[in-house]
Scaffold this motif. Structure first.
Motif, PDB file in Angstrom:
ATOM      1  N   GLN A 174       0.856  -1.266   0.044  1.00  0.00           N
ATOM      2  CA  GLN A 174      -0.001   0.025   0.169  1.00  0.00           C
ATOM      3  C   GLN A 174       0.978   1.390   0.098  1.00  0.00           C
ATOM      4  O   GLN A 174       0.631   2.277  -0.770  1.00  0.00           O
ATOM      5  N   SER A 200       1.062   4.377  -2.726  1.00  0.00           N
ATOM      6  CA  SER A 200       0.994   5.792  -2.449  1.00  0.00           C
ATOM      7  C   SER A 200       2.168   6.695  -2.980  1.00  0.00           C
ATOM      8  O   SER A 200       1.719   7.586  -3.391  1.00  0.00           O
ATOM      9  N   VAL A 248      -6.836  11.953  -2.450  1.00  0.00           N
ATOM     10  CA  VAL A 248      -6.351  10.637  -1.777  1.00  0.00           C
ATOM     11  C   VAL A 248      -5.167  11.196  -1.105  1.00  0.00           C
ATOM     12  O   VAL A 248      -4.894  11.328   0.027  1.00  0.00           O
ATOM     13  N   LEU A 249      -4.275  11.815  -1.991  1.00  0.00           N
ATOM     14  CA  LEU A 249      -2.715  12.465  -1.673  1.00  0.00           C
ATOM     15  C   LEU A 249      -2.896  13.406  -0.593  1.00  0.00           C
ATOM     16  O   LEU A 249      -2.066  13.770   0.143  1.00  0.00           O
ATOM     17  N   ARG A 303      -2.544   4.341   4.572  1.00  0.00           N
ATOM     18  CA  ARG A 303      -3.756   4.450   3.899  1.00  0.00           C
ATOM     19  C   ARG A 303      -3.977   2.702   3.357  1.00  0.00           C
ATOM     20  O   ARG A 303      -2.978   2.029   2.770  1.00  0.00           O
ATOM     21  N   LEU A 316      -5.956   1.621   0.087  1.00  0.00           N
ATOM     22  CA  LEU A 316      -6.550   2.240  -0.848  1.00  0.00           C
ATOM     23  C   LEU A 316      -7.936   1.566  -1.209  1.00  0.00           C
ATOM     24  O   LEU A 316      -8.586   2.353  -1.623  1.00  0.00           O
ATOM     25  N   THR A 332       5.693  11.181   2.787  1.00  0.00           N
ATOM     26  CA  THR A 332       3.968  11.144   2.528  1.00  0.00           C
ATOM     27  C   THR A 332       3.494  10.790   4.028  1.00  0.00           C
ATOM     28  O   THR A 332       4.086  10.021   4.818  1.00  0.00           O
TER      29      THR A 332
END
Length: 328
Positions: free
Chosen positions: A86, A90, A179-180, A187, A189, A328
């Motif tokens: 995941q 991302s 989403v970002l 996350r 997703l 992130t």
């Protein structure tokens, strides 16, 4: 690394996480490239295939470098260490340039590339297109049973994810940017995207056998993903713990009332079996509730640490001398 680069402006990004997939990558490229080149001839407007090397320890980087020499649209982002499926997705979303949207898929060929044109056609009027597995006969019985149980549990907890829809999906640019922008670090997703509520549709396909290599999702990793998915998308387990606590309190009150009445009537009989059963039952409920609470406290702890979920070592689109890190 080859000096060939993908075009500066692309309509579609195909994000592919890869961890120790050296055996299957040549066959994957051989099937995916004709599909995307055919879309170019139909007026797609440019594409890039962004493979996120998730800290592979096999010759995956070498295979990708070899493939890039003849495929200028292939772009490789290497993570410094294995961050997980995941997190690799991302990382790909954060660097994808597709102005029209991003399509995510795995490299093991269980997600057939030939489904892509149907998914893009279904994207007209929709922000998300989920590829749904209509036939999973190539998977083991255990895999099918656990997957079915997972989707039923997600549905029971209020999740919106379509049954049998994994990470093979198309998302428009606005969905990717949304989403970002989410603050959560870990996350999952396949549950986050449906919960956003964007217009969506599904495309059915037959799941194929793995092209080569071995699965990167053994039972232990599947269980961890399930825990992350459930605790990251629903507070229902917390309420379940509260219900267990209330039920245990009611049961204790009834047992106490029964004991008092029996004592008043003089019919009490000392028995270790009933005592052991009550103590064990209540103790089990307490441990279960503490475990559920611990999952949420653990997520809060990780979130407060604010550590990056992945570190980018290199991006073939950029100057090889650029060793900057992305968080992130």
């Amino acid at each position: 690394m080859s000096t060939a680069e993908s075009p500066p402006d692309v309509a579609l990004s195909v994000v592919v996480p890869a961890f120790d997939e050296a055996e299957v990558l040549p066959a994957f490229a051989q099937r995916l490239r004709p599909v995307l080149d055919g879309l170019l001839e139909q007026g797609l407007g440019g594409y890039e295939v962004l493979v996120v090397d998730d800290g592979s320890s096999d010759p995956t980087p070498v295979v990708l470098a070899r493939l890039r020499r003849d495929w200028p649209q292939l772009r490789v982002v290497r993570l410094r260490a294995n961050a997980g499926h995941q997190a690799a997705l991302s990382a790909g979303l954060a660097r994808a340039r597709g102005r029209g949207g991003v399509l995510t898929m795995d490299a093991d060929l269980q997600d057939p590339p030939e489904v892509l044109p149907r998914m893009l056609a279904a994207a007209a009027g929709n922000d998300v297109v989920y590829a749904v597995r209509e036939d999973r006969s190539v998977d083991s019985v255990l895999k099918r049973l656990t997957a079915a149980a997972f989707y039923r549990l997600v549905s029971a907890l209020g999740g919106r994810a379509p049954a049998q829809a994994g990470d093979f999906r198309f998302t428009s640019r606005v969905v990717v940017d949304t989403v970002l922008g989410l603050p959560e670090a870990h996350r999952v997703l396949r549950l986050v995207v449906p919960d956003l509520g964007f217009a969506s549709t599904t495309v059915g396909y037959v799941r194929e056998a793995r092209g080569a290599g071995r699965t990167k999702y053994p039972l232990g990793r599947m269980l961890r993903l399930s825990l992350d998915a459930i605790t990251g998308s629903s507070t229902a387990p917390l309420r379940l713990a509260s219900f267990f606590g209330l039920g245990g309190a009611l049961l204790t009150f009834l047992l106490l009332l029964y004991a008092l009445v029996s004592f008043a009537l003089g019919s009490t009989v000392p028995g270790w079996t009933s005592t052991l059963a009550v103590v064990a039952g209540v103790g089990t409920l307490q441990l279960l509730c503490l475990g559920v609470l611990g999952e949420y406290v653990g997520r809060l702890y990780v979130q407060l640490q604010n550590r990056p979920t992945y570190l980018v070592a290199s991006d073939s689109l950029e100057d090889p001398a650029d060793r900057g890190q992305t968080r992130t």
